[in-house]
Design a protein around this motif. Structure first.
Motif, PDB file in Angstrom:
ATOM      1  N   THR B 173       0.841  -1.196   0.000  1.00 53.69           N
ATOM      2  CA  THR B 173       0.000   0.000   0.000  1.00 53.69           C
ATOM      3  C   THR B 173       0.875   1.243   0.000  1.00 53.69           C
ATOM      4  O   THR B 173       1.894   1.284   0.672  1.00 53.69           O
ATOM      5  N   GLU B 174       0.461   2.232  -0.763  1.00 51.85           N
ATOM      6  CA  GLU B 174       1.170   3.517  -0.730  1.00 51.85           C
ATOM      7  C   GLU B 174       0.637   4.360   0.425  1.00 51.85           C
ATOM      8  O   GLU B 174      -0.474   4.141   0.911  1.00 51.85           O
ATOM      9  N   VAL B 175       1.456   5.350   0.844  1.00 50.49           N
ATOM     10  CA  VAL B 175       1.038   6.268   1.905  1.00 50.49           C
ATOM     11  C   VAL B 175       1.026   7.682   1.316  1.00 50.49           C
ATOM     12  O   VAL B 175       2.034   8.125   0.762  1.00 50.49           O
ATOM     13  N   TRP B 176      -0.128   8.346   1.389  1.00 55.34           N
ATOM     14  CA  TRP B 176      -0.299   9.677   0.789  1.00 55.34           C
ATOM     15  C   TRP B 176      -0.518  10.719   1.870  1.00 55.34           C
ATOM     16  O   TRP B 176      -1.223  10.472   2.849  1.00 55.34           O
ATOM     17  N   VAL B 177       0.068  11.909   1.675  1.00 53.33           N
ATOM     18  CA  VAL B 177      -0.125  13.001   2.640  1.00 53.33           C
ATOM     19  C   VAL B 177      -0.784  14.179   1.927  1.00 53.33           C
ATOM     20  O   VAL B 177      -0.317  14.608   0.864  1.00 53.33           O
ATOM     21  N   CYS B 178      -1.851  14.700   2.492  1.00 52.07           N
ATOM     22  CA  CYS B 178      -2.489  15.905   1.952  1.00 52.07           C
ATOM     23  C   CYS B 178      -1.610  17.102   2.343  1.00 52.07           C
ATOM     24  O   CYS B 178      -1.411  17.355   3.530  1.00 52.07           O
ATOM     25  N   THR B 179      -1.099  17.819   1.327  1.00 50.65           N
ATOM     26  CA  THR B 179      -0.183  18.916   1.643  1.00 50.65           C
ATOM     27  C   THR B 179      -0.924  20.171   2.106  1.00 50.65           C
ATOM     28  O   THR B 179      -0.289  21.144   2.475  1.00 50.65           O
ATOM     29  N   ALA B 180      -2.250  20.131   2.081  1.00 51.17           N
ATOM     30  CA  ALA B 180      -3.002  21.285   2.591  1.00 51.17           C
ATOM     31  C   ALA B 180      -3.291  21.145   4.084  1.00 51.17           C
ATOM     32  O   ALA B 180      -3.108  22.087   4.840  1.00 51.17           O
ATOM     33  N   CYS B 181      -3.734  19.945   4.537  1.00 52.61           N
ATOM     34  CA  CYS B 181      -4.130  19.812   5.945  1.00 52.61           C
ATOM     35  C   CYS B 181      -3.318  18.768   6.703  1.00 52.61           C
ATOM     36  O   CYS B 181      -3.409  18.694   7.926  1.00 52.61           O
ATOM     37  N   GLY B 182      -2.557  17.915   6.014  1.00 52.86           N
ATOM     38  CA  GLY B 182      -1.747  16.906   6.698  1.00 52.86           C
ATOM     39  C   GLY B 182      -2.416  15.549   6.831  1.00 52.86           C
ATOM     40  O   GLY B 182      -1.829  14.624   7.402  1.00 52.86           O
ATOM     41  N   PHE B 183      -3.630  15.380   6.307  1.00 48.74           N
ATOM     42  CA  PHE B 183      -4.330  14.095   6.373  1.00 48.74           C
ATOM     43  C   PHE B 183      -3.486  13.010   5.702  1.00 48.74           C
ATOM     44  O   PHE B 183      -2.883  13.247   4.663  1.00 48.74           O
ATOM     45  N   PRO B 186      -3.840   5.749   3.425  1.00 45.22           N
ATOM     46  CA  PRO B 186      -3.191   4.569   2.872  1.00 45.22           C
ATOM     47  C   PRO B 186      -4.009   4.024   1.711  1.00 45.22           C
ATOM     48  O   PRO B 186      -5.191   3.756   1.866  1.00 45.22           O
ATOM     49  N   GLY B 187      -3.408   3.895   0.527  1.00 43.86           N
ATOM     50  CA  GLY B 187      -4.151   3.375  -0.627  1.00 43.86           C
ATOM     51  C   GLY B 187      -3.281   3.425  -1.861  1.00 43.86           C
ATOM     52  O   GLY B 187      -2.232   4.055  -1.867  1.00 43.86           O
ATOM     53  N   ASP B 188      -3.738   2.750  -2.939  1.00 44.20           N
ATOM     54  CA  ASP B 188      -2.937   2.741  -4.166  1.00 44.20           C
ATOM     55  C   ASP B 188      -2.894   4.131  -4.801  1.00 44.20           C
ATOM     56  O   ASP B 188      -1.878   4.569  -5.315  1.00 44.20           O
ATOM     57  N   LYS B 206       2.855  11.412  -2.499  1.00 46.28           N
ATOM     58  CA  LYS B 206       3.147  10.037  -2.098  1.00 46.28           C
ATOM     59  C   LYS B 206       4.413  10.019  -1.257  1.00 46.28           C
ATOM     60  O   LYS B 206       5.397  10.674  -1.592  1.00 46.28           O
ATOM     61  N   GLN B 207       4.395   9.266  -0.155  1.00 44.86           N
ATOM     62  CA  GLN B 207       5.612   9.099   0.639  1.00 44.86           C
ATOM     63  C   GLN B 207       6.505   8.064  -0.027  1.00 44.86           C
ATOM     64  O   GLN B 207       6.122   6.893  -0.134  1.00 44.86           O
ATOM     65  N   GLU B 208       7.657   8.511  -0.492  1.00 43.35           N
ATOM     66  CA  GLU B 208       8.549   7.599  -1.210  1.00 43.35           C
ATOM     67  C   GLU B 208       9.267   6.653  -0.243  1.00 43.35           C
ATOM     68  O   GLU B 208       9.408   6.951   0.944  1.00 43.35           O
ATOM     69  N   ARG B 209       9.722   5.541  -0.796  1.00 44.20           N
ATOM     70  CA  ARG B 209      10.515   4.598   0.007  1.00 44.20           C
ATOM     71  C   ARG B 209      11.905   5.165   0.261  1.00 44.20           C
ATOM     72  O   ARG B 209      12.341   6.077  -0.443  1.00 44.20           O
ATOM     73  N   ARG B 210      12.585   4.609   1.261  1.00 48.63           N
ATOM     74  CA  ARG B 210      13.932   5.083   1.575  1.00 48.63           C
ATOM     75  C   ARG B 210      14.861   4.798   0.394  1.00 48.63           C
ATOM     76  O   ARG B 210      14.810   3.721  -0.195  1.00 48.63           O
ATOM     77  N   LYS B 211      15.652   5.802   0.062  1.00 50.26           N
ATOM     78  CA  LYS B 211      16.583   5.607  -1.057  1.00 50.26           C
ATOM     79  C   LYS B 211      17.693   4.667  -0.630  1.00 50.26           C
ATOM     80  O   LYS B 211      18.208   4.778   0.474  1.00 50.26           O
TER      81      LYS B 211
END
Lengths: 167, 212
Positions: B173-183, B186-188, B206-211
């Motif tokens: 699952t990907e992790v997404w952050v709303c850049t307006a409010c911080g919500f 978890p979803g594709d 999208k929160q990227e994986r560790r490089k």
């Protein structure tokens, strides 16, 4: 001049009517950001834009609504909690080797930063032009928190940004 | 019976659903914001909460820490960006990054610490803001309270699920952050609009994986 034009590239549909109507060529830029130095604030670009992508930004912004001491205090307590959580999440992310936890903690750090910013905006730091922001810069210049504090950046900001609500 | 999601307001009406809410499995999540079943409140049961205790103000509340100053200056950098003053955006960013570094002390941190902060924010912090902002008729503070309270509940919910499910929770699952409010979602793909602040999906990152 009371305002200047800004363009939202997300809305711009490249109809280019702003280029056609602008008397000074301020809208005709390589990077698609309207040239603030050439803009006279006449507003014809905003009126002619078919996609509603241009906004007239007031040059002189009104002061932020008054904040009571109590409101400022509770918002500050909350932004402090968010700052601590950002720090903790970054620390956990740094130490973990698990991919899920790393991504969750980095997202937590980002989320807490966004919430802290929002809280501090409402606690009186909405605008770079506000006297609150300017007083903070001045106090950091007068009493730098440590010798390596970038005093020059703070000084430059005071030169760059006029105060909108100073007496 | 009707149940409402505490985070996004989604309404589950038993009379319109095939499965009554009570019979949904515990793993069921809100179709809009992915919050757990436990985040739903039965509408009829919701009674007025008693007025909050008066809040005493500590003098320390006016001193800003390095972490707060970092967020304060990154916020002003954003303000300068929105006003198309790139030179000021750059200098505010220098100050923000300096304070971010100054805030790091490598002190140990655990998921349990985070859970405690979250629980304190939900059970005390936001209630205090609500009662003071209401008393002082501060619309801006009430707005930040509504968004922050919901986002914080979602963070608490995600942390609980990570604690019970472990790495499986976010495995594919990907992790997404709303850049307006911080919500955090978890979803594709990100939701079409943010369940908390209603901003459009392109404001999610999208929160990227560790490089490597």
């Amino acid at each position: 001049m009371k305002s200047y034009a800004v363009r939202n590239l997300r809305l711009c549909t490249k109809d280019c009517l702003c280029l056609y109507v602008c008397p000074t060529g301020a809208t005709d830029t390589e990077d698609s950001i309207i040239d603030v130095d050439k803009c006279t604030g006449c507003g014809v670009c905003a009126e002619s834009c078919p996609s509603g992508a241009i906004t007239m930004m007031p040059l002189q912004l009104p002061p932020q609504q008054h904040k009571t001491e109590k409101v400022t205090a509770v918002l500050n307590l909350m932004s402090q909690s968010k700052a601590e959580q950002e720090k903790a999440a970054l620390q956990i992310a740094k130490e973990t080797e698990k991919d899920g936890l790393y991504r969750l903690m980095m997202a937590f750090a980002r989320s807490n930063r966004i919430m802290a910013e929002d809280l501090l905006r409402e606690a009186g730091y909405m605008l770079p032009q506000s006297s609150n922001a300017q007083d903070l810069l001045k106090s950091l210049i007068d009493n730098p928190p440590s010798p390596d504090f970038p005093v020059e950046s703070a000084k430059k900001l005071l030169e760059l940004i006029p105060c909108n609500d100073c007496r | 019976m009707k149940y409402r999601c505490n985070i996004c307001g989604y309404l589950y009406d038993d009379s319109r659903q095939e499965v009554p809410f009570n019979e949904l499995p515990d793993s069921w999540t809100c179709p809009l914001c992915m919050a757990s079943k436990s985040q739903f409140t039965l509408l009829e049961e919701k009674k007025e909460e008693k007025p909050a205790e008066p809040v005493s103000i500590d003098e320390d509340a006016f001193e800003l820490s390095a972490g707060q100053l970092s967020a304060l200056f990154s916020n002003l950098a954003r303000g300068a960006e929105k006003q198309y003053i790139p030179a000021a955006q750059k200098e505010f960013t220098v100050l923000s990054e300096w304070f971010l570094k100054a805030a790091q002390d490598n002190s140990p941190a655990s998921i349990e610490d985070l859970a405690e902060y979250l629980s304190n924010d939900i059970n005390k912090g936001y209630k205090d803001i609500d009662s003071i902002a209401t008393a002082d008729s501060d619309r801006g503070a009430l707005r930040v309270n509504v968004w922050g309270d919901k986002v914080t509940r979602m963070l608490s919910n995600l942390l609980e699920r990570y604690q019970s499910e472990g790495e499986d929770f976010l495995l594919n699952t990907e992790v997404w952050v709303c850049t307006a409010c911080g919500f955090i979602y978890p979803g594709d793909e990100p939701p079409q609009i943010c369940p908390v602040c209603k901003v459009q999906d392109w404001k999610f990152e999208k929160q990227e994986r560790r490089k490597a």
